[in-house]
Design an enzyme around this catalytic site. Structure first.
Site, PDB file in Angstrom:
ATOM      1  N   ARG A   1      -5.719   1.227 -18.960  1.00 61.74           N
ATOM      2  CA  ARG A   1      -5.389   1.399 -20.538  1.00 61.74           C
ATOM      3  C   ARG A   1      -4.285   0.348 -20.607  1.00 61.74           C
ATOM      4  NH1 ARG A   1      -0.806   3.764 -22.476  1.00 61.74           N
ATOM      5  NH2 ARG A   1       0.108   5.463 -21.123  1.00 61.74           N
TER       6      ARG A   1
ATOM      7  N   ALA B   1       0.553   4.937  -8.186  1.00 61.80           N
ATOM      8  CA  ALA B   1       0.830   5.347  -6.821  1.00 61.80           C
ATOM      9  C   ALA B   1      -0.438   5.455  -6.075  1.00 61.80           C
ATOM     10  CB  ALA B   1       1.617   6.787  -6.989  1.00 61.80           C
TER      11      ALA B   1
ATOM     12  N   ASN C   1      12.394   0.375  -3.087  1.00 55.13           N
ATOM     13  CA  ASN C   1      12.940   1.582  -2.470  1.00 55.13           C
ATOM     14  C   ASN C   1      12.479   1.615  -0.916  1.00 55.13           C
ATOM     15  OD1 ASN C   1      13.576   4.466  -2.124  1.00 55.13           O
ATOM     16  ND2 ASN C   1      13.101   4.723  -4.222  1.00 55.13           N
TER      17      ASN C   1
ATOM     18  N   HIS D   1      -7.000 -11.364   8.522  1.00 51.05           N
ATOM     19  CA  HIS D   1      -7.347 -12.029   9.674  1.00 51.05           C
ATOM     20  C   HIS D   1      -8.770 -12.568   9.582  1.00 51.05           C
ATOM     21  CE1 HIS D   1      -4.489  -9.906  12.077  1.00 51.05           C
ATOM     22  NE2 HIS D   1      -4.448  -8.889  11.565  1.00 51.05           N
TER      23      HIS D   1
END
Length: 200
Positions: A182, A159, A84, A114
């Protein structure tokens, strides 16, 4: 050994001042700019550009602009790949996606790190570690996947997660740092109602 060869071998390398590396990033940035400025309806041009940007494409793919990557040729995608809006892939080391990978908006997949030592960091030295994402993986919105991570098959990353270590197959994992919540089971097929094929 060139700076790019050092990067692929896992050594500190000059990511900011090596001419070959800088030119490769500029080439990719120009291609990403062209891709991101295509009309959404011009899917043929988008597909052509993605075949110039990405290293290996093993089937159909949909990449929703904007999309950004550092080199492009270090990215390999499987069949039915989808990302997306606003996906960023920093591919100083190889990034490999299996089949049926879905990526939600605003995700960062970064092989780059870095130097910890400030003097080395100031000299432009970086490290790159490969990232591997298995088959049938769903990555939720605003996820960051950090260098060296492997995500197993059939897994869901929730998310907002920050994935800083390997995640096994067949699980739901979420959080900062990302942890397995789970396993995915047969009962999950009943999670959402399905419209009946035939009306009674």
């Amino acid at each position: 050994m060139t700076e790019w060869e050092k990067a692929q071998a896992g050594y500190l390398y000059d990511a900011n001042y090596d001419q070959e590396i800088v030119e490769s990033r500029i080439r990719c940035a120009d291609l990403c700019y062209e891709f991101n400025n295509c009309k959404p309806s011009d899917t043929q041009k988008q597909t052509e550009l993605l075949h110039h940007i990405l290293g290996r494409i093993r089937g159909d793919l949909v990449v929703t602009a904007p999309f950004y990557c550092d080199y492009g040729f270090n990215i390999s995608v499987g069949k039915n790949f989808y990302t997306n809006h606003n996906c960023t892939i920093l591919d100083g080391a190889p990034v490999t996606f299996g089949d049926n990978v879905f990526i939600a908006p605003n995700c960062v997949i970064s092989t780059a790190g870095h130097a910890i030592d400030s003097q080395q960091r100031g000299q432009g030295l970086e490290i790159a570690r490969p990232i591997r994402v298995g088959n049938n993986v769903w990555i939720g919105a605003n996820v960051s996947i950090l260098p060296g991570v492997t995500i197993g098959d059939n897994t869901i990353i929730g998310a907002g997660s920050v994935v800083n270590k390997d995640i096994p197959s067949n699980v739901i994992a979420v959080g900062n740092p990302c942890r397995v919540m789970r396993s995915i089971t047969e009962a999950d097929k009943q999670k959402y109602p399905a419209f009946p094929e035939e009306m009674q």
